[in-house]
Design an enzyme around this catalytic site. Structure first.
Site, PDB file in Angstrom:
ATOM      1  N   SER A 188       0.853  -1.180   0.000  1.00 25.44           N
ATOM      2  CA  SER A 188       0.000   0.000   0.000  1.00 25.44           C
ATOM      3  C   SER A 188       0.895   1.238   0.000  1.00 25.44           C
ATOM      4  O   SER A 188       1.872   1.305   0.746  1.00 25.44           O
ATOM      5  CB  SER A 188      -0.920  -0.001   1.221  1.00 25.44           C
ATOM      6  OG  SER A 188      -1.813   1.090   1.140  1.00 25.44           O
ATOM      7  N   GLU A 189       0.557   2.209  -0.847  1.00 21.25           N
ATOM      8  CA  GLU A 189       1.432   3.363  -1.064  1.00 21.25           C
ATOM      9  C   GLU A 189       1.807   4.093   0.217  1.00 21.25           C
ATOM     10  O   GLU A 189       2.858   4.712   0.305  1.00 21.25           O
ATOM     11  CB  GLU A 189       0.763   4.385  -1.999  1.00 21.25           C
ATOM     12  CG  GLU A 189       0.514   3.899  -3.401  1.00 21.25           C
ATOM     13  CD  GLU A 189      -0.892   3.373  -3.551  1.00 21.25           C
ATOM     14  OE1 GLU A 189      -1.266   2.451  -2.797  1.00 21.25           O
ATOM     15  OE2 GLU A 189      -1.606   3.884  -4.424  1.00 21.25           O
ATOM     16  N   ASN A 190       0.911   4.074   1.192  1.00 21.08           N
ATOM     17  CA  ASN A 190       1.163   4.845   2.409  1.00 21.08           C
ATOM     18  C   ASN A 190       2.125   4.161   3.370  1.00 21.08           C
ATOM     19  O   ASN A 190       2.303   4.633   4.493  1.00 21.08           O
ATOM     20  CB  ASN A 190      -0.158   5.201   3.112  1.00 21.08           C
ATOM     21  CG  ASN A 190      -0.986   3.986   3.462  1.00 21.08           C
ATOM     22  OD1 ASN A 190      -0.948   2.980   2.758  1.00 21.08           O
ATOM     23  ND2 ASN A 190      -1.736   4.068   4.535  1.00 21.08           N
TER      24      ASN A 190
ATOM     25  N   SER B 236       8.444   3.516   0.346  1.00 18.16           N
ATOM     26  CA  SER B 236       7.269   2.872  -0.246  1.00 18.16           C
ATOM     27  C   SER B 236       7.301   2.965  -1.774  1.00 18.16           C
ATOM     28  O   SER B 236       7.048   1.993  -2.475  1.00 18.16           O
ATOM     29  CB  SER B 236       5.997   3.525   0.299  1.00 18.16           C
ATOM     30  OG  SER B 236       4.864   2.816  -0.132  1.00 18.16           O
TER      31      SER B 236
END
Lengths: 219, 235, 219, 235
Positions: free
Chosen positions: C45-47, C87
């Site tokens: 997940s990008e976060n 990330s």
């Protein structure tokens, strides 16, 4: 006291409480000895340490914990470890209050040359270029002359530069000299020397702000 | 000798923050957003701020409060998908918004923190993003110059801090906080827990104390920090 | 089954054991439901999450743990958390095996346009541009047409691009279509549709490799 | 279903590593140098390798063994101060050495790992280092283009790993390992301890499993890993 100890002792006085400091290669061991006990200062080591302490007690060395020179340090309470990219982010990002470096030559305009003698000596660059260029304050700790007695403090560097106009202060076994807009200014004299000796062994004009030799602070 | 102690009052922490300054704000959605610092900042009634944050929180929360109060002239961000209020303000020219790809925004901030002049990237090279960008060739391929980004102030949120300023984040509340903590002249951290220096394992520090100038404690985990019911999937 | 569920179910079949996957915004919740139990896959997940799991049980949401769309996920055994720079290093550094993205338009050469309708819609860029450009395999999950019934799969994108020639496969509620050197190739048909419907609703020529509609794999 | 397990034998771990490849090697001095992997690599009798490492260890240790055995054509490094053997080989043109400032070497590697084309920096701008570099102006100041650096293979040393490939480093043994683990097509980690997946706190992972392809266990902490008596200051 050896000249190395003399320089380290005087260098230690430059360190203020709360600062982030890099002591360069060689000097750390000695300068740490002269810091007041429990001085609240964060010593940075290029290989990924903030909060380096004194050299280890013999027998307590940790195989996973060296300083950038290869010696085995302790760490202080509040230390942190990080990777090499973050380590130099501290340096280049403006978080290093003062760095100490040795040198081959230093010029009256603050130019520094300490990494290569073309054709003779070039073990590489290491972290010195970044420390020289980016520390908020750069103090050069060096013998006043080479082993052959040649001046290291010069009007202009003859060797390839490490960084331009980066030096703030020079501490030798003989004197403390500041790089100012007007040129090199003599600030302190070692107890063992004379004003004449310092002037004679310095390869650039010195601004001498005191009338008499006796007026100089001694160290 | 005194130990290093950066834990101060909120008033001291925000001292000197002025109108027209640029302020980075950590957080990705609720996690990691320094709501307590933002609330105190909102009360200072500043204006013409430039904010830098991944998104604009949601309407009525976090930096959206500052934007809605017209304190912000410019926002440098990645996405406003969850804040239609700020999108409207953008469309009405009430705020200038600069968008960057999320990871490039992160790299620009990190480059600022790392004392670099910028980075070279091919992200967006075939899109309208490359229009105003300087393009150079690197090994025969086009790369865009993305300048490093720094701010006057960074506001970050940590799960834990020690008095010396070492920070630890938790879970997805890490996000932009560690890189913003590197990239501002004054870095102010709020922490849910402040411990004595020495209680954090040196191997587990996320932001070393050298980057942190001021530290405040969060007295209360207010409603804004809690789970957003509107995002809970009812099963 | 809703069209969203149909797309998510088919998309889940693209995920292979051991892969690093990004499911984009919106799809994660649904696609996760169709992954085999204990599938050894690492969802990014990008976060700042690797190892995202299914949506939380109601009441077990963690205020410090959301996915890039704002929902509250579980994490799997072996998960890790990291900052936004790291990330996207996973994405741009070539460590993301497959990304799934929705779209506004997709062209027969693999061009993708999913972030802006000039003058109408522009919530920003988010992580989509990097996912599109750098995932080793990019799968577009989308309704076959807009709400107005206009084709989303086109000869050329009319909207500003997200990334050029980046799409590998398109999964809609009607069909699975691959982007090939020769053009768009129809791979599978949904059970509810006909070959004619798919051809009619697609705004670019389709290579149809089977003689008869009945020969197509159905999903 | 099977869990992800990257823990394999040394033979499998080094499979496919060939002459003429580029290999990044973690470590700063002894801490973090993957001596076990390097020993196994030395036995493969490869040649014309390009190595990338902060320094060249010391004579008779680590990568110096590979260099002394003439397996290495080129070394990209920061400093050779503690290895007069390799300095001599460099001066005799037996090995080509490219020097970079230590933190710039780190940033080039990190940029490779982060999928950037390069970085822009003013480090060395007034020195002979800038001679062959492309210089561009960024906000009115000169900046050098430093290209991203990637390698075919990275060899890293971790204190702990789980079977999925999450890595944890310890103390000053972290150094270049995390960034090199991002920057190679095949990343091989040796670990002093391999635990079941799930035993490492997700907040304390230094290198996420996505970056690690192959994992081997160190069977024995050999003499090379131990304290170097020559560096112990006798008091």
């Amino acid at each position: 006291m050896s000249y190395k100890n003399k320089i380290a002792k005087r260098a230690a006085e430059e360190i203020l409480p709360g600062q982030v400091i890099n002591l360069g290669i060689g000097l750390p061991t000695l300068a740490m000895e002269y810091l007041p006990e429990n001085m609240p200062v964060m010593i940075h080591s290029e290989n990924g340490i903030l909060g380096m302490g004194k050299p280890c007690e013999n027998g307590r060395e940790d195989r996973n914990l060296i300083d950038a020179g290869g010696s085995y340090p302790e760490v202080v309470t509040g230390a942190s470890f990080f990777d090499s990219a973050l380590s130099f982010s501290i340096v280049r990002g403006g978080r290093l209050d003062t760095a100490f470096l040795g040198t081959l030559e230093v010029a009256e305009n603050g130019d520094l040359a300490n990494w290569i003698i073309p054709g003779k000596f070039s073990p590489g660059i290491g972290g010195g270029m970044e420390l020289a260029q980016k520390a908020k304050r750069l103090i050069i700790t060096t013998t006043h002359t080479t082993r052959k007695g040649e001046a290291k403090i010069l009007k202009r560097c003859t060797l390839p530069l490490t960084a331009k106009e980066c030096v703030d202060r020079i501490i030798t076994e003989l004197a403390v000299v500041d790089v100012t807009e007007a040129g090199l200014e003599l600030k302190e004299l070692a107890e063992e020397t004379t004003l004449d000796e310092v002037i004679q062994k310095t390869g650039a004009p010195l601004i001498v702000p005191h009338d008499r030799e006796a007026s100089f602070p001694r160290f | 000798m005194k130990k290093i102690n950066k834990w101060i009052s909120m008033e001291e922490a925000l001292e000197g923050i002025q109108s027209q300054q640029s302020i980075m704000v950590g957080g990705f959605g609720v996690p990691g957003t320094p709501f307590t610092l933002l609330q105190a900042l909102a009360e200072k009634k500043l204006n013409q701020l430039t904010l830098i944050k991944n998104e604009a929180n949601e309407a009525g929360m976090g930096i959206s409060n500052l934007i809605e109060a017209k304190m912000v002239t410019k926002l440098i961000t990645s996405h406003l998908g969850l804040n239609s209020t700020v999108i409207k303000m953008m469309n009405n020219n009430e705020i200038l918004v600069d968008f960057f790809p999320q990871g490039i925004l992160a790299e620009k901030i990190r480059a600022g923190g790392a004392g670099l002049a910028g980075i070279l990237t091919d992200i967006g090279i075939d899109t309208i993003l490359s229009r105003d960008k300087e393009i150079i060739m690197v090994d025969g391929k086009k790369a865009m110059v993305e300048k490093a980004l720094r701010a006057d102030v960074a506001l970050v949120h940590a799960a834990k801090a020690d008095r010396a300023g070492n920070l630890v984040y938790t879970k997805s509340a890490r996000n932009f906080n560690p890189i913003m903590a590197m990239a501002a002249d004054i870095v102010i951290a709020e922490a849910e827990e402040i411990v004595e220096t020495g209680e954090i394992d040196p191997d587990q520090v996320h932001t070393p104390a050298a980057f942190v100038d001021r530290l405040v404690a969060i007295n209360e985990i207010t409603r804004e920090y809690e789970v957003l019911e509107s995002h809970v999937i009812q099963k």
